[in-house]
Design a protein around this motif. Sequence first.
Motif, PDB file in Angstrom:
ATOM      1  N   GLY A 285       0.826  -1.203   0.000  1.00  0.00           N
ATOM      2  CA  GLY A 285       0.000   0.000   0.000  1.00  0.00           C
ATOM      3  C   GLY A 285       0.860   1.253   0.000  1.00  0.00           C
ATOM      4  N   ALA A 286       1.986   1.186   0.715  1.00  0.00           N
ATOM      5  CA  ALA A 286       2.881   2.335   0.775  1.00  0.00           C
ATOM      6  C   ALA A 286       3.767   2.394  -0.470  1.00  0.00           C
ATOM      7  CB  ALA A 286       3.760   2.254   2.014  1.00  0.00           C
ATOM      8  N   GLN A 287       3.637   1.393  -1.319  1.00  0.00           N
ATOM      9  CA  GLN A 287       4.461   1.251  -2.515  1.00  0.00           C
ATOM     10  C   GLN A 287       5.950   1.324  -2.177  1.00  0.00           C
ATOM     11  OE1 GLN A 287       2.814   3.801  -5.527  1.00  0.00           O
ATOM     12  NE2 GLN A 287       0.877   2.732  -5.374  1.00  0.00           N
ATOM     13  N   LEU A 288       6.306   0.613  -1.114  1.00  0.00           N
ATOM     14  CA  LEU A 288       7.710   0.473  -0.744  1.00  0.00           C
ATOM     15  C   LEU A 288       8.121  -0.947  -1.096  1.00  0.00           C
ATOM     16  CD1 LEU A 288       7.594   2.209   2.720  1.00  0.00           C
ATOM     17  CD2 LEU A 288       8.728   3.064   0.688  1.00  0.00           C
TER      18      LEU A 288
ATOM     19  N   LYS B 141     -12.715  -4.220 -19.845  1.00  0.00           N
ATOM     20  CA  LYS B 141     -12.314  -4.815 -18.568  1.00  0.00           C
ATOM     21  C   LYS B 141     -11.330  -3.906 -17.835  1.00  0.00           C
ATOM     22  CE  LYS B 141     -14.102  -8.783 -17.592  1.00  0.00           C
ATOM     23  NZ  LYS B 141     -14.719  -9.029 -16.284  1.00  0.00           N
ATOM     24  N   LEU B 142     -10.418  -3.326 -18.611  1.00  0.00           N
ATOM     25  CA  LEU B 142      -9.405  -2.448 -18.030  1.00  0.00           C
ATOM     26  C   LEU B 142     -10.081  -1.293 -17.309  1.00  0.00           C
ATOM     27  CD1 LEU B 142      -6.257  -1.790 -18.078  1.00  0.00           C
ATOM     28  CD2 LEU B 142      -6.840  -0.185 -19.861  1.00  0.00           C
ATOM     29  N   ILE B 143     -11.066  -0.704 -17.976  1.00  0.00           N
ATOM     30  CA  ILE B 143     -11.757   0.429 -17.362  1.00  0.00           C
ATOM     31  C   ILE B 143     -12.494  -0.037 -16.104  1.00  0.00           C
ATOM     32  CG2 ILE B 143     -13.605   2.109 -17.718  1.00  0.00           C
ATOM     33  CD1 ILE B 143     -12.650   2.153 -20.689  1.00  0.00           C
ATOM     34  N   TYR B 144     -13.092  -1.219 -16.196  1.00  0.00           N
ATOM     35  CA  TYR B 144     -13.783  -1.759 -15.019  1.00  0.00           C
ATOM     36  C   TYR B 144     -12.808  -1.977 -13.863  1.00  0.00           C
ATOM     37  CZ  TYR B 144     -15.901  -5.252 -11.995  1.00  0.00           C
ATOM     38  OH  TYR B 144     -16.332  -5.949 -10.902  1.00  0.00           O
ATOM     39  N   TYR B 145     -11.658  -2.622 -14.152  1.00  0.00           N
ATOM     40  CA  TYR B 145     -10.659  -2.881 -13.102  1.00  0.00           C
ATOM     41  C   TYR B 145     -10.190  -1.591 -12.451  1.00  0.00           C
ATOM     42  CZ  TYR B 145     -10.106  -7.615 -14.996  1.00  0.00           C
ATOM     43  OH  TYR B 145     -10.305  -8.886 -15.419  1.00  0.00           O
ATOM     44  N   SER B 146     -10.158  -0.509 -13.255  1.00  0.00           N
ATOM     45  CA  SER B 146      -9.607   0.739 -12.729  1.00  0.00           C
ATOM     46  C   SER B 146     -10.461   1.305 -11.601  1.00  0.00           C
ATOM     47  CB  SER B 146      -9.415   1.751 -13.847  1.00  0.00           C
ATOM     48  OG  SER B 146     -10.648   2.300 -14.207  1.00  0.00           O
TER      49      SER B 146
ATOM     50  N   SER C  13     -11.202   6.280  -6.179  1.00  0.00           N
ATOM     51  CA  SER C  13     -10.032   6.494  -5.298  1.00  0.00           C
ATOM     52  C   SER C  13      -8.713   6.173  -5.996  1.00  0.00           C
ATOM     53  CB  SER C  13     -10.195   5.701  -4.014  1.00  0.00           C
ATOM     54  OG  SER C  13      -9.723   4.399  -4.187  1.00  0.00           O
ATOM     55  N   ASN C  14      -8.716   5.212  -6.958  1.00  0.00           N
ATOM     56  CA  ASN C  14      -7.483   4.940  -7.702  1.00  0.00           C
ATOM     57  C   ASN C  14      -7.035   6.173  -8.467  1.00  0.00           C
ATOM     58  OD1 ASN C  14      -7.074   2.307  -6.987  1.00  0.00           O
ATOM     59  ND2 ASN C  14      -8.376   1.483  -8.609  1.00  0.00           N
ATOM     60  N   TYR C  15      -8.001   6.835  -9.104  1.00  0.00           N
ATOM     61  CA  TYR C  15      -7.655   8.013  -9.903  1.00  0.00           C
ATOM     62  C   TYR C  15      -7.145   9.131  -9.006  1.00  0.00           C
ATOM     63  CZ  TYR C  15      -9.710   5.696 -13.862  1.00  0.00           C
ATOM     64  OH  TYR C  15      -9.949   4.799 -14.854  1.00  0.00           O
ATOM     65  N   LYS C  16      -7.793   9.247  -7.835  1.00  0.00           N
ATOM     66  CA  LYS C  16      -7.343  10.282  -6.897  1.00  0.00           C
ATOM     67  C   LYS C  16      -5.896  10.032  -6.501  1.00  0.00           C
ATOM     68  CE  LYS C  16     -11.600  11.509  -4.665  1.00  0.00           C
ATOM     69  NZ  LYS C  16     -12.444  10.843  -3.676  1.00  0.00           N
ATOM     70  N   SER C  17      -5.577   8.781  -6.192  1.00  0.00           N
ATOM     71  CA  SER C  17      -4.221   8.537  -5.697  1.00  0.00           C
ATOM     72  C   SER C  17      -3.176   8.734  -6.797  1.00  0.00           C
ATOM     73  CB  SER C  17      -4.108   7.162  -5.040  1.00  0.00           C
ATOM     74  OG  SER C  17      -4.355   6.163  -5.974  1.00  0.00           O
ATOM     75  N   ILE C  18      -3.560   8.567  -8.057  1.00  0.00           N
ATOM     76  CA  ILE C  18      -2.582   8.821  -9.137  1.00  0.00           C
ATOM     77  C   ILE C  18      -2.171  10.286  -9.124  1.00  0.00           C
ATOM     78  CG2 ILE C  18      -2.254   8.957 -11.641  1.00  0.00           C
ATOM     79  CD1 ILE C  18      -4.099   6.578 -11.881  1.00  0.00           C
ATOM     80  N   PHE C  19      -3.175  11.174  -8.971  1.00  0.00           N
ATOM     81  CA  PHE C  19      -2.860  12.597  -9.083  1.00  0.00           C
ATOM     82  C   PHE C  19      -2.335  13.193  -7.781  1.00  0.00           C
ATOM     83  CE2 PHE C  19      -5.785  11.856 -12.594  1.00  0.00           C
ATOM     84  CZ  PHE C  19      -4.991  12.308 -13.628  1.00  0.00           C
ATOM     85  N   THR C  20      -2.521  12.463  -6.666  1.00  0.00           N
ATOM     86  CA  THR C  20      -2.016  13.014  -5.407  1.00  0.00           C
ATOM     87  C   THR C  20      -0.663  12.427  -5.022  1.00  0.00           C
ATOM     88  OG1 THR C  20      -3.358  11.390  -4.284  1.00  0.00           O
ATOM     89  CG2 THR C  20      -4.248  13.618  -4.404  1.00  0.00           C
ATOM     90  N   ASN C  21      -0.276  11.321  -5.656  1.00  0.00           N
ATOM     91  CA  ASN C  21       1.010  10.701  -5.320  1.00  0.00           C
ATOM     92  C   ASN C  21       2.082  11.148  -6.310  1.00  0.00           C
ATOM     93  OD1 ASN C  21       3.177   9.041  -4.863  1.00  0.00           O
ATOM     94  ND2 ASN C  21       1.972   7.180  -4.618  1.00  0.00           N
ATOM     95  N   PRO C  22       2.979  12.041  -5.875  1.00  0.00           N
ATOM     96  CA  PRO C  22       3.987  12.552  -6.808  1.00  0.00           C
ATOM     97  C   PRO C  22       4.874  11.445  -7.355  1.00  0.00           C
ATOM     98  CG  PRO C  22       4.514  13.173  -4.556  1.00  0.00           C
ATOM     99  CD  PRO C  22       3.152  12.576  -4.516  1.00  0.00           C
ATOM    100  N   GLY C  23       5.007  10.356  -6.588  1.00  0.00           N
ATOM    101  CA  GLY C  23       5.829   9.236  -7.046  1.00  0.00           C
ATOM    102  C   GLY C  23       5.275   8.614  -8.312  1.00  0.00           C
TER     103      GLY C  23
ATOM    104  N   GLY D  56       1.208  -5.594  -6.633  1.00  0.00           N
ATOM    105  CA  GLY D  56      -0.027  -6.365  -6.742  1.00  0.00           C
ATOM    106  C   GLY D  56      -1.293  -5.537  -6.711  1.00  0.00           C
ATOM    107  N   ASN D  57      -1.208  -4.288  -7.163  1.00  0.00           N
ATOM    108  CA  ASN D  57      -2.403  -3.459  -7.178  1.00  0.00           C
ATOM    109  C   ASN D  57      -2.853  -3.252  -8.618  1.00  0.00           C
ATOM    110  OD1 ASN D  57      -4.422  -1.668  -6.704  1.00  0.00           O
ATOM    111  ND2 ASN D  57      -3.279  -0.499  -5.177  1.00  0.00           N
ATOM    112  N   TYR D  58      -3.544  -4.260  -9.148  1.00  0.00           N
ATOM    113  CA  TYR D  58      -3.942  -4.204 -10.555  1.00  0.00           C
ATOM    114  C   TYR D  58      -4.984  -3.122 -10.803  1.00  0.00           C
ATOM    115  CZ  TYR D  58      -1.315  -8.402 -11.640  1.00  0.00           C
ATOM    116  OH  TYR D  58      -0.303  -9.304 -11.848  1.00  0.00           O
ATOM    117  N   GLY D  59      -5.782  -2.833  -9.777  1.00  0.00           N
ATOM    118  CA  GLY D  59      -6.792  -1.782  -9.933  1.00  0.00           C
ATOM    119  C   GLY D  59      -6.137  -0.447 -10.215  1.00  0.00           C
ATOM    120  N   LEU D  60      -5.193  -0.092  -9.366  1.00  0.00           N
ATOM    121  CA  LEU D  60      -4.490   1.190  -9.527  1.00  0.00           C
ATOM    122  C   LEU D  60      -3.737   1.220 -10.856  1.00  0.00           C
ATOM    123  CD1 LEU D  60      -3.646   3.900  -8.390  1.00  0.00           C
ATOM    124  CD2 LEU D  60      -1.842   2.775  -7.111  1.00  0.00           C
TER     125      LEU D  60
END
Lengths: 424, 291
Positions: free
Chosen positions: A384-387, B33-38, B55-65, B257-261
């Motif tokens: 979850g932390a992507q570490l 399917k890809l869109i569904y998984y997202s 929430s996956n989309y939110k975390s993409i834009f909020t995680n600078p990594g 292992g986060n296929y959704g994200l």
Amino acid sequence: MKKWTITVSTAGLASALLLGGLASTAVPTMAKTKKTSNITGTITVLTNRTDMQANGMLNQYSKEFEKLYPGTKVKWETFVDNNTVQVQMNGGVYPDVMMILPTITPQELPNFFAPLNNLGLGNKLYFNNFEAYQGKVYGIATFGDVNGIVYNKLAFKKAGIKSTPTTLSQFYQDCALLKKAGITPIALNYTDKWPLQYWTDVLPDLISQNANYLNTMVSSNTPFSPNTPMGKSLNVARTIVNKGYAEPDFKNTNWANSKTMMAKGKYAMMFLGNWAVPQVIADGIPSKDVGFFPFPASNNGKNIAILTPDWFLAVNKHSKHIPTAEAFVKWEVTQSGYANYAGGIPTLKSQKSGVPQLIQFEKQASKVIEGLPQSAQWTKISNGAQLDLTGGGAVQTVLTASNFSSALNQMNQAWANAKSLIGN
Amino acid sequence: MLSYNTQKKLLIFSFLAIPLALLITFSFYPAVKLIYYSFTSWDGLSNNYPWVGLSNYKSIFTNPGLFGAFGHNFSYLVCGIIQNIIALYFAIILNSKIKAKNFFRSVLFTPYILNAVAIVFIFKFIYLDTGALNLLLQHMGLGSLQQDWIGNDSIVNWSLAFVSMWEYFGFNMVIYLAALQSVPQEMYEAAKIDGANKWKTLIYITIPNIKGIIQINLLLTISGALEAFNIPFIMTNASPPTATFLTNTMNVAFTFGNYGLASAMAVVLLVLVGVVIFIQQKLLGGGRDVV
């Protein structure tokens, strides 16, 4: 510790198609298995040892097994990429005997594999409870590994080092001596990434002298602070780079090349596992010139070693020949001699390793304790932390960061965030 | 006896059925399917697909990594544009009357035919601290320019983007060449009679005539830059200073292992490429449909 996995093959795949294409229909379509105790029929066995297929060892193994159990036939299937196997399992058709992929959680084991409790091995084995769920054992380790430093004895001699270091300060002193002698003290193999994993998934345990240390991280919000075993461990890696003890151009390395350089005596040490010893020897250095000692993590010279399992063998629960598959698993682990061939510690507690480097290692370690699997919670939080703590990614981040303590802070933050999202 | 119309329909249908089935199976179904998984937090293996909304989309834009990796794609974009300029330049030269034209054409096109993975490996050795590039610089008396081409974080992405430029410019060149050959010679003759020099011919005749092709090439280049993958993946194992958005997507799926994200990241990339194409059409498009 899936060090044999080679993941170069995915180069041209568009990830979009790949992700979307994973079929979601895990409906097993195979016929119901008959409960017969006859060890007969053809089984397919999955292995990561493409090298043993090339040199004919696999064929030799299947012949020996077929001789022992007439009427059986063993077909080998090799793989280089976890993802392919995962797709097969998702589709419900996969080899009779296979390895348990690291992505499979204990709860999922009964969905794919048959329990192995009636093999009569039980407590005679190491790691009996690693791949178990609700009292049933689903996986048996092929052999055990210990992590430590593989070194070139001639390079040590050339630098004037008489005995291997047993404390961290001695280790740094020896590094300085080696550097003075024009030898790269320790190769990190930064580019290959996986060789860096031991700095985060083994060394913290060694520093804390606690095989369960990683699992205790889940109760902390700041497990990466500089004074924690994890922080100390990353600091060792960072110090090696800062003092110039790593490869000269440490961000452009190549694993195959590193082994050759070690065999030639240009690199003195590598922090890996016992399995690396035969690989270095294969690159053209006599076995007597390669040594293996426990990582000098302590200040008092008493260094422990932790025994960790290599791949686990499991039996496909949809297999048509479960007894044959079970017999094969038992034979491979107890009779085939695979552990010695692979340079590992036999899973059967009563068998001793015949590898000279392991004998040296066991003499120098103050004690060898059996490792514990990482808890589901630990995996969940680090994912979850992507570490990437088990694949070397986190070490790469730390070694590249411009500021060490802010890198640790960021990791603490990511960890705490993930922890609060996932809950306890 | 079937009527002619029915026969016609039957024929059309049966001819179309197979390609359509293939298209739907391998393109549309995975995309849906890809869109569904997202919108789920699927782990890639289990049979349940927990719905997590946006929430996956939110975390993409909020995680600078994750999103910040596009910064590394910038060098590929710049090199891509330079690559097009060089390709056009060589195409124009090779379209004129020079000797051994075909020889030069095939030489310049060769990098594109070479195995892409092999190219990256070749450059990995060229870029070593004791590699060919540094040795060459030393022998030319330019030792002060020697660099750790991969080890130095501020230039590594340019080193990688150069490989992409070297590899793909031949492809751009061949397309430009084909376009140049279709420009009517009469125009050049007329311009010559009117006293236009080489430069003016280029600006007023050649470029307007191949505008559509320039657009296609730029489109391929820009989407290629956004999707940069194989070079960092093989050369540096996508280490943090070289990770691109696509290598991060791979990491999220197969390491964490986060296929959704990861699916959401793939969708974001798809949308982004669409947006870039749209903007480019608006800026350069002169009414001619090329894409």
